[in-house]
Design an enzyme around this catalytic site. Structure first.
Site, PDB file in Angstrom:
ATOM      1  N   ASN A   9       6.465   2.390   7.270  1.00  0.00           N
ATOM      2  CA  ASN A   9       7.842   2.241   7.755  1.00  0.00           C
ATOM      3  C   ASN A   9       7.764   1.579   9.134  1.00  0.00           C
ATOM      4  O   ASN A   9       7.377   2.212  10.102  1.00  0.00           O
ATOM      5  CB  ASN A   9       8.492   3.629   7.835  1.00  0.00           C
ATOM      6  CG  ASN A   9       9.879   3.577   8.449  1.00  0.00           C
ATOM      7  OD1 ASN A   9      10.417   2.499   8.699  1.00  0.00           O
ATOM      8  ND2 ASN A   9      10.458   4.743   8.690  1.00  0.00           N
ATOM      9  N   TRP A  10       8.119   0.314   9.168  1.00  0.00           N
ATOM     10  CA  TRP A  10       7.968  -0.446  10.424  1.00  0.00           C
ATOM     11  C   TRP A  10       9.085  -0.127  11.420  1.00  0.00           C
ATOM     12  O   TRP A  10       9.052  -0.600  12.548  1.00  0.00           O
ATOM     13  CB  TRP A  10       7.924  -1.943  10.126  1.00  0.00           C
ATOM     14  CG  TRP A  10       6.710  -2.394   9.356  1.00  0.00           C
ATOM     15  CD1 TRP A  10       5.670  -1.611   8.915  1.00  0.00           C
ATOM     16  CD2 TRP A  10       6.395  -3.733   8.936  1.00  0.00           C
ATOM     17  NE1 TRP A  10       4.742  -2.375   8.255  1.00  0.00           N
ATOM     18  CE2 TRP A  10       5.155  -3.682   8.250  1.00  0.00           C
ATOM     19  CE3 TRP A  10       7.043  -4.963   9.066  1.00  0.00           C
ATOM     20  CZ2 TRP A  10       4.557  -4.827   7.709  1.00  0.00           C
ATOM     21  CZ3 TRP A  10       6.445  -6.103   8.522  1.00  0.00           C
ATOM     22  CH2 TRP A  10       5.221  -6.028   7.858  1.00  0.00           C
ATOM     23  N   LYS A  11      10.086   0.607  10.990  1.00  0.00           N
ATOM     24  CA  LYS A  11      11.213   0.966  11.865  1.00  0.00           C
ATOM     25  C   LYS A  11      11.760  -0.285  12.569  1.00  0.00           C
ATOM     26  O   LYS A  11      11.716  -1.369  11.983  1.00  0.00           O
ATOM     27  CB  LYS A  11      10.780   2.070  12.840  1.00  0.00           C
ATOM     28  CG  LYS A  11      10.216   3.291  12.094  1.00  0.00           C
ATOM     29  CD  LYS A  11      10.057   4.514  12.947  1.00  0.00           C
ATOM     30  CE  LYS A  11       9.470   5.650  12.109  1.00  0.00           C
ATOM     31  NZ  LYS A  11       9.327   6.902  12.837  1.00  0.00           N
ATOM     32  N   HIS A  95      15.972   9.096   5.995  1.00  0.00           N
ATOM     33  CA  HIS A  95      14.977   9.307   7.058  1.00  0.00           C
ATOM     34  C   HIS A  95      15.592  10.184   8.157  1.00  0.00           C
ATOM     35  O   HIS A  95      16.792  10.083   8.435  1.00  0.00           O
ATOM     36  CB  HIS A  95      14.542   7.960   7.634  1.00  0.00           C
ATOM     37  CG  HIS A  95      13.339   8.082   8.514  1.00  0.00           C
ATOM     38  ND1 HIS A  95      13.426   8.479   9.825  1.00  0.00           N
ATOM     39  CD2 HIS A  95      12.026   7.896   8.256  1.00  0.00           C
ATOM     40  CE1 HIS A  95      12.211   8.524  10.342  1.00  0.00           C
ATOM     41  NE2 HIS A  95      11.339   8.176   9.417  1.00  0.00           N
ATOM     42  N   GLU A  97      15.531   9.966  11.220  1.00  0.00           N
ATOM     43  CA  GLU A  97      16.199   9.215  12.298  1.00  0.00           C
ATOM     44  C   GLU A  97      17.622   8.844  11.876  1.00  0.00           C
ATOM     45  O   GLU A  97      18.533   8.811  12.696  1.00  0.00           O
ATOM     46  CB  GLU A  97      15.353   7.982  12.666  1.00  0.00           C
ATOM     47  CG  GLU A  97      14.119   8.403  13.458  1.00  0.00           C
ATOM     48  CD  GLU A  97      12.898   7.525  13.278  1.00  0.00           C
ATOM     49  OE1 GLU A  97      13.021   6.378  12.811  1.00  0.00           O
ATOM     50  OE2 GLU A  97      11.793   8.012  13.599  1.00  0.00           O
ATOM     51  N   GLU A 167       8.736  14.819   5.839  1.00  0.00           N
ATOM     52  CA  GLU A 167       8.445  14.406   7.206  1.00  0.00           C
ATOM     53  C   GLU A 167       9.019  15.436   8.174  1.00  0.00           C
ATOM     54  O   GLU A 167      10.216  15.390   8.493  1.00  0.00           O
ATOM     55  CB  GLU A 167       9.079  13.046   7.503  1.00  0.00           C
ATOM     56  CG  GLU A 167       8.578  11.926   6.640  1.00  0.00           C
ATOM     57  CD  GLU A 167       8.786  10.565   7.306  1.00  0.00           C
ATOM     58  OE1 GLU A 167       7.797   9.880   7.547  1.00  0.00           O
ATOM     59  OE2 GLU A 167       9.934  10.216   7.605  1.00  0.00           O
ATOM     60  N   GLY A 173       6.221  10.543  15.359  1.00  0.00           N
ATOM     61  CA  GLY A 173       6.054   9.787  16.597  1.00  0.00           C
ATOM     62  C   GLY A 173       5.574  10.631  17.769  1.00  0.00           C
ATOM     63  O   GLY A 173       5.584  10.177  18.912  1.00  0.00           O
ATOM     64  N   SER A 213       2.958  11.158  12.157  1.00  0.00           N
ATOM     65  CA  SER A 213       1.709  10.921  12.891  1.00  0.00           C
ATOM     66  C   SER A 213       0.490  10.823  11.977  1.00  0.00           C
ATOM     67  O   SER A 213      -0.587  11.310  12.311  1.00  0.00           O
ATOM     68  CB  SER A 213       1.498  12.007  13.954  1.00  0.00           C
ATOM     69  OG  SER A 213       2.571  11.994  14.884  1.00  0.00           O
ATOM     70  N   GLY A 234       4.439   5.638  10.128  1.00  0.00           N
ATOM     71  CA  GLY A 234       5.250   4.918  11.103  1.00  0.00           C
ATOM     72  C   GLY A 234       4.360   4.078  12.005  1.00  0.00           C
ATOM     73  O   GLY A 234       3.928   2.983  11.639  1.00  0.00           O
ATOM     74  N   GLY A 235       4.072   4.593  13.190  1.00  0.00           N
ATOM     75  CA  GLY A 235       3.349   3.842  14.217  1.00  0.00           C
ATOM     76  C   GLY A 235       2.096   3.143  13.725  1.00  0.00           C
ATOM     77  O   GLY A 235       1.871   1.965  14.024  1.00  0.00           O
TER      78      GLY A 235
HETATM   79  P1  13P Z   1       4.944   8.172  12.831  1.00  0.00           P
HETATM   80  O1  13P Z   1       3.838   7.905  11.853  1.00  0.00           O
HETATM   81  O2  13P Z   1       5.044   7.150  13.911  1.00  0.00           O
HETATM   82  O3  13P Z   1       4.894   9.587  13.322  1.00  0.00           O
HETATM   83  O4  13P Z   1       6.326   8.028  12.014  1.00  0.00           O
HETATM   84  C1  13P Z   1       6.488   8.716  10.831  1.00  0.00           C
HETATM   85  C2  13P Z   1       7.724   8.256  10.176  1.00  0.00           C
HETATM   86  O5  13P Z   1       8.822   8.538  10.628  1.00  0.00           O
HETATM   87  C3  13P Z   1       7.593   7.421   8.971  1.00  0.00           C
HETATM   88  O6  13P Z   1       8.820   7.268   8.332  1.00  0.00           O
END
Ligand code: 13P
Length: 257
Positions: A9-11, A95, A97, A167, A173, A213, A234-235
């Site tokens: 997920n590149w956000k 998600h 977020e 998640e 994050g 993470s 994510g990251g």
């Molecule tokens: P991180 O891997 O940066 O913690 O993000 C997880 C995430 O929200 C994937 O959708």
């Protein structure tokens, strides 16, 4: 058998040029893999470019959100049929977020899941508790409400197109991963919910992936758990080497007992 599923997920990151370059690197490093389902989710503006880069590879493209209505006076929204039109095979829905920052409700998320499946997309439905909810003992109530509501009126046949991502909000994050045992406990709970809602076969076949993470150095421990079938990253998905290392860890199909 549940095929391991690794999604990035590149956000809100990457210009079209950056997205094209990252997707190109991934096509070179893991684009031919067949024993892992690989999905990457760029921002809307890069979907067409990334779809073109990945067209001849085994990497599928996902959007990070969609609206629940196909067309009309909904300024600023993008619908599921339009995502299919631009080459998406998946869409991430619910998600944390979106739930937290954009106040998306369980009902709204259910409407989006319905619309996405109707448009022929597969969905990655995200669920997860906040730290407060874990600490006040409502973890399983929250997860069960999120799962049951997201899948309201979704049929057994449609479940073939559904992946569930657990998640925990406090692990996103933050560098703070749920321990593999903590994650496994919730994954097993979700699988039990699916068994109750549908049947044992749906529970056994549905991929339940972990997010929060995930890094090359913790994917192994997570994947070793019986009910963890992959990761939503994510990251670490923004770095081709890290994401490839995560994909490459899961070398074999999981045999369901
Ligand atoms: P991180 O891997 O940066 O913690 O993000 C997880 C995430 O929200 C994937 O959708």
């Amino acid at each position: 058998m549940r095929k391991p599923f690794i999604a990035g997920n590149w956000k809100l990151h990457n210009t079209i040029a950056e997205a094209r370059a990252l997707a190109g690197s991934l096509c070179t490093s893991v684009g031919n893999k067949e024993d892992v389902e690989i999905v990457i989710a760029p921002v809307f503006t890069a979907l067409a470019a990334v779809s073109a880069v990945c067209a001849d590879s085994n990497i599928k493209v996902a959007a990070q959100n969609c609206h629940c209505i196909d067309s009309g006076a909904f300024t600023g929204e993008v619908s599921a049929p339009l995502l299919a039109d631009v080459g998406c095979k998946y869409v991430i829905i619910g998600h944390s977020e979106r739930r937290q920052l954009f106040r998306e409700s369980n009902d709204f998320i259910n409407a989006k899941v319905f619309a996405a499946l109707k448009a022929g997309l597969s969905v990655i439905v995200c669920v997860g508790e906040t730290l407060e909810q874990r600490e006040d003992g409502s973890l399983f109530d929250v997860i069960s409400a999120q799962v049951n509501s997201a899948l309201n009126e979704i049929s057994t046949a449609q479940m073939e197109q559904v992946v569930i991502a657990y998640e925990p909000v406090w692990a996103i994050g933050t560098g703070k991963t749920a321990s593999s045992d903590e994650a496994e406990e919730v994954h097993a709970f979700i699988r039990g919910l699916l068994g109750g809602r549908y049947c044992a076969a749906v529970a056994a076949a549905t991929r339940i992936i972990y997010g929060g993470s995930v890094k090359p150095d913790n994917i192994g421990e997570l994947m070793a758990q019986e009910n963890i079938d992959g990761a939503l990253v994510g990251g670490a998905s923004l770095k081709a080497d890290d994401f490839s290392a995560i994909v490459n860890y899961t070398k074999t199909l999981k045999v369901v007992s």
